[in-house]
Design a protein around this motif. Structure first.
Motif, PDB file in Angstrom:
ATOM      1  N   LEU A 173      -1.711   8.173  -1.678  1.00 19.64           N
ATOM      2  CA  LEU A 173      -1.584   7.145  -0.484  1.00 19.64           C
ATOM      3  C   LEU A 173      -2.753   6.284  -0.581  1.00 19.64           C
ATOM      4  O   LEU A 173      -4.015   6.904  -0.529  1.00 19.64           O
ATOM      5  CB  LEU A 173      -1.395   8.100   0.684  1.00 19.64           C
ATOM      6  CG  LEU A 173      -1.028   7.325   2.034  1.00 19.64           C
ATOM      7  CD1 LEU A 173       0.485   6.604   1.518  1.00 19.64           C
ATOM      8  CD2 LEU A 173      -1.044   7.997   3.253  1.00 19.64           C
ATOM      9  N   LYS A 174      -2.521   5.117  -0.752  1.00 20.53           N
ATOM     10  CA  LYS A 174      -3.505   4.095  -0.622  1.00 20.53           C
ATOM     11  C   LYS A 174      -3.146   2.636   0.075  1.00 20.53           C
ATOM     12  O   LYS A 174      -2.500   1.542  -0.331  1.00 20.53           O
ATOM     13  CB  LYS A 174      -3.777   3.429  -2.235  1.00 20.53           C
ATOM     14  CG  LYS A 174      -4.845   4.460  -2.883  1.00 20.53           C
ATOM     15  CD  LYS A 174      -5.366   3.456  -4.116  1.00 20.53           C
ATOM     16  CE  LYS A 174      -6.069   4.541  -5.103  1.00 20.53           C
ATOM     17  NZ  LYS A 174      -5.936   3.841  -6.199  1.00 20.53           N
ATOM     18  N   VAL A 175      -2.871   2.875   1.575  1.00 15.93           N
ATOM     19  CA  VAL A 175      -2.209   1.763   2.219  1.00 15.93           C
ATOM     20  C   VAL A 175      -2.904   0.264   2.172  1.00 15.93           C
ATOM     21  O   VAL A 175      -2.411  -0.565   2.111  1.00 15.93           O
ATOM     22  CB  VAL A 175      -2.165   2.295   3.582  1.00 15.93           C
ATOM     23  CG1 VAL A 175      -1.419   1.411   4.729  1.00 15.93           C
ATOM     24  CG2 VAL A 175      -1.485   3.837   3.824  1.00 15.93           C
TER      25      VAL A 175
ATOM     26  N   ASP B  39       7.665   5.554   7.617  1.00 12.08           N
ATOM     27  CA  ASP B  39       7.747   6.527   7.208  1.00 12.08           C
ATOM     28  C   ASP B  39       7.413   7.383   6.177  1.00 12.08           C
ATOM     29  O   ASP B  39       7.077   8.560   6.087  1.00 12.08           O
ATOM     30  CB  ASP B  39       9.480   6.776   7.177  1.00 12.08           C
ATOM     31  CG  ASP B  39      10.032   6.872   8.812  1.00 12.08           C
ATOM     32  OD1 ASP B  39       9.175   7.247   9.662  1.00 12.08           O
ATOM     33  OD2 ASP B  39      11.152   6.875   8.608  1.00 12.08           O
ATOM     34  N   LEU B  40       7.340   6.608   4.928  1.00  9.69           N
ATOM     35  CA  LEU B  40       6.838   7.216   3.830  1.00  9.69           C
ATOM     36  C   LEU B  40       5.388   7.363   4.051  1.00  9.69           C
ATOM     37  O   LEU B  40       4.838   8.344   3.418  1.00  9.69           O
ATOM     38  CB  LEU B  40       6.891   5.964   2.866  1.00  9.69           C
ATOM     39  CG  LEU B  40       8.273   5.578   2.099  1.00  9.69           C
ATOM     40  CD1 LEU B  40       8.119   4.634   1.175  1.00  9.69           C
ATOM     41  CD2 LEU B  40       8.786   6.835   1.522  1.00  9.69           C
ATOM     42  N   ILE B  41       4.575   6.584   4.762  1.00  9.55           N
ATOM     43  CA  ILE B  41       3.143   6.896   5.096  1.00  9.55           C
ATOM     44  C   ILE B  41       3.283   8.353   5.832  1.00  9.55           C
ATOM     45  O   ILE B  41       2.332   9.096   5.543  1.00  9.55           O
ATOM     46  CB  ILE B  41       2.493   5.885   5.719  1.00  9.55           C
ATOM     47  CG1 ILE B  41       2.208   4.431   4.712  1.00  9.55           C
ATOM     48  CG2 ILE B  41       1.041   6.171   6.101  1.00  9.55           C
ATOM     49  CD1 ILE B  41       1.934   3.212   5.190  1.00  9.55           C
ATOM     50  N   ALA B  42       3.914   8.206   6.908  1.00 12.07           N
ATOM     51  CA  ALA B  42       3.651   9.506   7.823  1.00 12.07           C
ATOM     52  C   ALA B  42       3.912  10.574   7.012  1.00 12.07           C
ATOM     53  O   ALA B  42       3.351  11.626   7.521  1.00 12.07           O
ATOM     54  CB  ALA B  42       4.437   9.076   9.172  1.00 12.07           C
ATOM     55  N   SER B  43       4.924  10.688   6.042  1.00 12.86           N
ATOM     56  CA  SER B  43       5.282  11.903   5.639  1.00 12.86           C
ATOM     57  C   SER B  43       4.514  12.440   4.378  1.00 12.86           C
ATOM     58  O   SER B  43       4.634  13.444   4.015  1.00 12.86           O
ATOM     59  CB  SER B  43       6.802  11.834   5.236  1.00 12.86           C
ATOM     60  OG  SER B  43       7.100  10.875   4.615  1.00 12.86           O
TER      61      SER B  43
ATOM     62  N   TYR C 171       4.850  -3.402  -3.543  1.00 16.39           N
ATOM     63  CA  TYR C 171       3.833  -2.584  -3.755  1.00 16.39           C
ATOM     64  C   TYR C 171       4.233  -1.289  -2.730  1.00 16.39           C
ATOM     65  O   TYR C 171       4.723  -1.691  -1.598  1.00 16.39           O
ATOM     66  CB  TYR C 171       2.398  -3.167  -2.963  1.00 16.39           C
ATOM     67  CG  TYR C 171       1.909  -4.191  -4.087  1.00 16.39           C
ATOM     68  CD1 TYR C 171       0.959  -3.723  -4.765  1.00 16.39           C
ATOM     69  CD2 TYR C 171       2.257  -5.416  -3.975  1.00 16.39           C
ATOM     70  CE1 TYR C 171       0.229  -4.622  -5.880  1.00 16.39           C
ATOM     71  CE2 TYR C 171       1.704  -6.359  -5.044  1.00 16.39           C
ATOM     72  CZ  TYR C 171       0.840  -6.003  -5.933  1.00 16.39           C
ATOM     73  OH  TYR C 171       0.162  -6.724  -6.512  1.00 16.39           O
ATOM     74  N   ALA C 172       4.032  -0.217  -3.250  1.00 20.69           N
ATOM     75  CA  ALA C 172       4.334   1.015  -2.685  1.00 20.69           C
ATOM     76  C   ALA C 172       3.041   1.619  -1.799  1.00 20.69           C
ATOM     77  O   ALA C 172       2.087   0.881  -2.358  1.00 20.69           O
ATOM     78  CB  ALA C 172       4.759   2.055  -3.564  1.00 20.69           C
ATOM     79  N   PRO C 173       3.387   2.379  -0.969  1.00 21.25           N
ATOM     80  CA  PRO C 173       2.136   2.753  -0.148  1.00 21.25           C
ATOM     81  C   PRO C 173       0.938   3.551  -1.101  1.00 21.25           C
ATOM     82  O   PRO C 173      -0.075   3.867  -0.664  1.00 21.25           O
ATOM     83  CB  PRO C 173       2.793   3.484   0.930  1.00 21.25           C
ATOM     84  CG  PRO C 173       4.178   3.207   1.287  1.00 21.25           C
ATOM     85  CD  PRO C 173       4.681   2.837  -0.418  1.00 21.25           C
ATOM     86  N   ASP C 174       1.303   3.644  -2.397  1.00 17.65           N
ATOM     87  CA  ASP C 174       0.426   4.133  -3.240  1.00 17.65           C
ATOM     88  C   ASP C 174      -0.530   3.077  -3.656  1.00 17.65           C
ATOM     89  O   ASP C 174      -1.417   3.192  -4.441  1.00 17.65           O
ATOM     90  CB  ASP C 174       0.971   5.265  -4.248  1.00 17.65           C
ATOM     91  CG  ASP C 174       2.109   4.475  -4.961  1.00 17.65           C
ATOM     92  OD1 ASP C 174       2.085   3.346  -4.870  1.00 17.65           O
ATOM     93  OD2 ASP C 174       2.857   5.382  -5.619  1.00 17.65           O
ATOM     94  N   GLY C 175      -0.388   1.826  -3.243  1.00 18.97           N
ATOM     95  CA  GLY C 175      -0.953   0.601  -3.910  1.00 18.97           C
ATOM     96  C   GLY C 175      -0.593   0.247  -5.064  1.00 18.97           C
ATOM     97  O   GLY C 175      -1.154  -0.578  -5.706  1.00 18.97           O
ATOM     98  N   ARG C 176       0.460   0.941  -5.722  1.00 16.05           N
ATOM     99  CA  ARG C 176       0.808   0.596  -7.106  1.00 16.05           C
ATOM    100  C   ARG C 176       1.911  -0.573  -6.874  1.00 16.05           C
ATOM    101  O   ARG C 176       2.653  -0.711  -6.227  1.00 16.05           O
ATOM    102  CB  ARG C 176       1.179   1.818  -7.978  1.00 16.05           C
ATOM    103  CG  ARG C 176       0.168   2.646  -8.296  1.00 16.05           C
ATOM    104  CD  ARG C 176       0.962   3.750  -8.902  1.00 16.05           C
ATOM    105  NE  ARG C 176      -0.188   4.423  -9.709  1.00 16.05           N
ATOM    106  CZ  ARG C 176       0.240   5.759 -10.532  1.00 16.05           C
ATOM    107  NH1 ARG C 176       1.522   6.037 -10.553  1.00 16.05           N
ATOM    108  NH2 ARG C 176      -0.874   6.232 -11.168  1.00 16.05           N
TER     109      ARG C 176
ATOM    110  N   GLU D 214      -5.691   7.147   3.953  1.00 13.68           N
ATOM    111  CA  GLU D 214      -5.915   6.135   4.810  1.00 13.68           C
ATOM    112  C   GLU D 214      -4.927   5.906   5.840  1.00 13.68           C
ATOM    113  O   GLU D 214      -3.642   6.315   5.613  1.00 13.68           O
ATOM    114  CB  GLU D 214      -5.671   4.827   4.175  1.00 13.68           C
ATOM    115  CG  GLU D 214      -7.127   4.507   3.221  1.00 13.68           C
ATOM    116  CD  GLU D 214      -6.779   3.519   2.036  1.00 13.68           C
ATOM    117  OE1 GLU D 214      -7.243   2.390   2.472  1.00 13.68           O
ATOM    118  OE2 GLU D 214      -6.253   3.925   1.144  1.00 13.68           O
ATOM    119  N   LEU D 215      -5.427   6.072   7.111  1.00 12.13           N
ATOM    120  CA  LEU D 215      -4.409   6.053   8.366  1.00 12.13           C
ATOM    121  C   LEU D 215      -3.661   4.897   8.484  1.00 12.13           C
ATOM    122  O   LEU D 215      -4.132   3.837   8.018  1.00 12.13           O
ATOM    123  CB  LEU D 215      -5.089   6.694   9.402  1.00 12.13           C
ATOM    124  CG  LEU D 215      -5.702   7.927   9.325  1.00 12.13           C
ATOM    125  CD1 LEU D 215      -6.449   8.273  10.838  1.00 12.13           C
ATOM    126  CD2 LEU D 215      -4.585   8.886   9.233  1.00 12.13           C
TER     127      LEU D 215
END
Lengths: 477, 410
Positions: free
Chosen positions: A217-219, A242-246, B52-57, B408-409
């Motif tokens: 995870l790297k928002v 949702d992807l981040i939360a889970s 970009y996906a939430p993994d930053g890729r 990261e929140l």
């Protein structure tokens, strides 16, 4: 005070004509007000008019300035026309101003141009077409809200890419319509003018969710490149919260879950033995040499080389050539003497009347020893230890081919063939006895001929080299 | 098990492909579809990341496997034969339709197709090539195609793959041959290196025949590979040595580093832990110094074979050889300037352009290079000298730190 009215928000031609006139007239930036006349926005009839030809009194501006201005005009800042004119004004007394990219005004406008370029780039990335159902030929439309007015400058990208597809791109400022032959620009549109959905969007969302790795995870890295302002027009963005939360729960589950037992089918497949690089049996034929050289680990050179390069040629050749080691090209091709030295070697053989295919050509060391230098690899001479380790293979080749004459090309080969250091220049041109009634010879390595700097010495060495090859062929014949 | 529908297949086979870090669509020959029958174009410079996906890729390509059935048992791999993940297999036409459908909606730049090994190398390679052939020949698709090569496949199939693909890649995965033998018993570094070698020869041969000016026809965007970081005991030195060797030997365009990440149904032989993202980041930075900044391998500062996680490798190198600093930005050559922490390639080129017209001050450096904090102790500029700062024992502590990476929140 001079008021300039431009025909549209992106009227670069109008700005350019006016700015040229103003500077020629000596009107300072403080005395100009730039306005866009909204009721004269005419975009119905194709692209904006061409730049009007000037009426004399030219002054030169660097090309970078024109490119900068044409880009900055697409920025949404109301200041853009005035700031560009101020720069143009300053250039009259500071002709190198555009080169001083650290000047605050140049830097400021460059930042604006960058923002426009980025908006154009992001438009290429984030426009999402939806298919209009029931249209033939296939027709697509997209609703897009660019942060700057970049539709026109980005249109060629979409036309080149989707030349054979009917499509339109609708933005609040303007629209582009491509009918597979010509582009038309029209006035701004509304979101509701574009289709509301597309059957493939569910597949796209499925892909988006599946290609995401929750363990990484790297928002911030995502939002830096895909700013939230774009999200409302991206079908995949609705999944992001949702992807981040889970993510952390999914990761924890993968980490904690005990490994399961592989199926019987899997265990059977896994029982295969791993490859073993050891090789102790004396090779009985040349095929075993070829195979053995591939897995040889008698010294460490295999580690950085692509492959072992065994000898090549007639199985019962009367004449054997031994070089030093494979080079860059030989290492890739898996064959001896195919690189630049090999080309020269072939020329010399031809000159001496020696058919290479009736000889056996090999190297003292079978792996390429080299050192990385930048993006190339530089040849390194093998050590005596490496030559000794590799004699296992050379001796096997000598025993199996049983040549009458062996020619060592260069000092490393001489060391391998004769088992002791031999000065090349002093030893060349004569037959030297080897065990088992074999005649040995020493001559130059062809790459030496490539390296000799002075022409006279080179010509002399070439002559001697050709003569040695001819002599060897005669001895063998 | 009932057979999965197309969406389930897409989910399984995208999940199975995502541990390959490469998604680049750059560096190929320039093409458009104005003179063609289908869709597609490429940009010669940088590629386009469509999402970009939430993994930053970056998501640039439709990155999928043809199938995740595999006869190999590589311990680090989600698709290894001994894993109990759900399996699926695309039909050739399904991949073609998905690629074109996504492309026409502007979701992607093209296709990155790989596959588990089924039956044998040639059978698998042939199926991969068939997808590319259909896209290129039947649909005149001119977008980007990246194909995974199976090292053991026959040269004819590899040659055909190179004809359709912009980029080809073979993943070597583990930096040390010993680990490869242990963790990926069916893989053989010698076969992989040989295959990379023949790709380099094919690329160079195509580019020589009178078409110097244009990108070669065989895989014009070149070849790349991936190394997994943290699955075995390889040090950063092992990894960088391997990379330098690969760049030099096979002219690779890129080596990708992929921090070993927990996978569904992971092997008990490997640590299931959070991926070493900072280590991966530092390796990319070091790789960048080698490739773009002209650093030699011995200029990369390592401590017990490892890069410093706290400071970037250029700063680490500068802290180690402080005698070479400060560098005068008004007189130093490009090579010296590129070795100043905090100065990038573009910033340096801008400074060189500007200093022909004026003496550079700290303010100029800041505007040309974006930031100043890292560079300041290492440069001399008009009106600025770092004095004792360069040699200060506490220098490392004074410099800005990269923020520690944590969840990261949102």
């Amino acid at each position: 005070m001079q008021v300039i009215r431009l025909a549209s928000e992106t009227d670069f031609a109008g700005w350019r004509a006016a700015a040229r006139r103003l500077r020629r007239a000596g009107t300072p930036p403080e005395a100009v007000v730039w306005m866009v006349t909204p009721d004269e926005v005419l975009m119905d009839d194709g692209p904006l008019p061409a730049v009007p030809t000037s009426t004399g009194g030219h002054f030169a501006v660097p090309r970078d300035f024109l490119e900068l201005a044409e880009t900055v005009v697409c920025h949404r800042s109301p200041e853009r026309f005035a700031r560009l004119y101020r720069l143009l004004w300053r250039m009259a007394s500071e002709p190198n101003l555009m080169k001083i990219v650290t000047d605050p005004e140049v830097a400021g406008l460059t930042d604006m141009a960058k923002a426009v370029s980025r908006a154009s780039h992001k438009m290429k990335a984030f426009v999402r077409f939806r298919k209009l159902e029931g249209e033939t030929p296939e027709t697509y439309a997209a609703w897009f809200e660019p942060p700057h007015r970049v539709l026109e400058r980005t249109a060629p990208f979409f036309i080149e890419r989707f030349a054979n597809m009917r499509f339109s791109i609708l933005t609040p400022d303007a629209t582009l319509l491509w009918d597979t032959r010509a582009a038309r620009f029209g006035p701004g549109a509304r979101a509701s003018d574009a289709p509301a959905d597309d059957v493939l969007e569910d597949f796209w969302r499925t892909y988006y969710a599946s290609t995401f790795n929750p363990a990484r995870l790297k928002v911030a890295a995502m939002t830096r490149e895909m700013p939230r302002a774009y999200w409302r027009n991206l079908p995949e963005a609705s999944l992001i919260p949702d992807l981040i939360a889970s993510a952390s729960a999914r990761t924890a589950q993968m980490v904690e879950q005990a490994a399961t037992q592989p199926s019987a089918r899997a265990r059977k497949a896994a029982a295969k033995l791993s490859r073993d690089g050891s090789f102790d049996d004396v090779p009985r034929d040349l095929e075993e040499v070829v195979a053995g050289v591939q897995i040889c680990r008698r010294c460490d050179l295999w580690r950085d080389a692509t492959q072992g390069v065994p000898g090549e040629g007639a199985v019962r050749a009367a004449l054997m050539f031994v070089g030093e080691q494979p080079g860059d090209q030989e290492d890739l091709a898996g064959k001896p003497f195919v690189g630049p030295a090999g080309v020269l070697f072939n020329q010399a053989l031809e000159k001496a009347g020696v058919p290479r295919e009736r000889t056996y050509v090999t190297n003292a060391v079978k792996h390429f020893k080299h050192e990385p230098r930048g993006k190339r690899r530089i040849h390194q001479t093998p050590t005596a230890g490496e030559v000794r380790a590799c004699r296992w293979w050379l001796d096997a080749e000598r025993r199996l081919v049983r040549p009458r004459v062996i020619v060592a090309l260069g000092a490393t080969a001489a060391l391998a063939v004769f088992g002791k250091p031999m000065p090349v220049a002093a030893s060349r041109g004569q037959a030297l006895p080897l065990p088992d009634q074999v005649q040995g010879m020493v001559t130059y390595h062809p790459s030496y001929l490539l390296r000799v700097p002075d022409e006279a010495t080179k010509a002399q060495a070439w002559k001697a080299f050709v003569a040695d090859l001819g002599m060897a062929w005669k001895l063998a014949g | 098990m009932s057979s999965p529908d197309l969406r389930q297949k897409l989910s399984i086979l995208a999940d199975a492909a995502k541990y390959d870090a490469s998604c680049a669509s750059s560096g190929t020959s320039r093409r458009g579809s104005l003179d063609g029958k289908g869709v597609g174009s490429t940009s010669p410079g940088s590629g386009i990341c469509h999402a970009y996906a939430p993994d930053g890729r970056c998501i640039s390509l439709l990155k999928i496997l043809l199938t995740n059935f595999c006869i190999y048992d590589c311990a680090y791999c989600i698709n290894r034969v001994s894993s109990n993940v759900p399996r699926a297999r695309f039909k050739v036409q399904e991949v073609v339709d998905l690629t074109l459908g996504f492309y026409k909606r502007n979701y992607i730049e093209g296709l990155f197709l790989s596959s588990g090994i089924i039956r044998d190398a040639d059978y698998t390679m042939e199926a991969i090539v068939r997808v590319a052939r259909t896209l290129r020949l039947d649909h005149d698709f001119r977008g980007y195609i990246h194909l995974k090569l199976i090292p053991e496949a026959s040269p004819e199939l590899v040659a055909e793959a190179g004809l359709y693909a912009d980029r080809v890649s073979i993943n070597i995965e583990l930096p040390r041959d010993e680990s490869l033998a242990k963790l990926a018993p069916e893989k053989d570094s010698r076969t992989i290196k040989k295959a990379m070698g023949s790709v380099r020869l094919a690329i160079e041969n195509r580019s020589e025949k009178g078409r110097k000016a244009r990108a070669p026809k065989f895989a014009p965007a070149g070849q790349s590979t991936q190394l997994i970081v943290g699955a075995d005991a390889a040090s950063d030195a092992d990894i960088l040595d391997r990379s330098v060797g690969l760049y030099g030997s096979y002219g690779l365009k890129r080596v990708y580093y992929s921090g070993f990440s927990p996978i569904p149904d992971g092997s008990s032989r490997l640590p299931q832990a959070k991926p070493p993202l900072m280590r991966e980041h530092r390796l990319y930075q070091a790789d960048w110094l080698l490739r773009v900044y002209g650093f030699e391998r011995n200029e990369i500062a390592l401590e017990d074979g490892m890069l410093d996680l706290d400071v970037d490798p250029k700063l680490a190198a500068a802290l180690r050889s402080r005698g070479d600093y400060p560098v005068d930005v008004n007189t130093a050559d490009r090579e010296r300037l590129l070795r100043v922490p905090g100065l990038g390639v573009r910033g340096v080129d801008r400074l060189i352009g500007v200093r022909r017209f004026k003496r550079l001050t700290l303010e100029d450096v800041k505007r040309a290079c974006g930031a100043l904090a890292k560079a300041r102790p290492f440069i001399v500029a008009d009106g600025w000298s770092p004095g004792g700062l360069t040699d200060s024992a506490k220098l490392a502590a004074l410099l800005p730190r990269d923020r520690p990476r944590q969840l990261e929140l949102f």
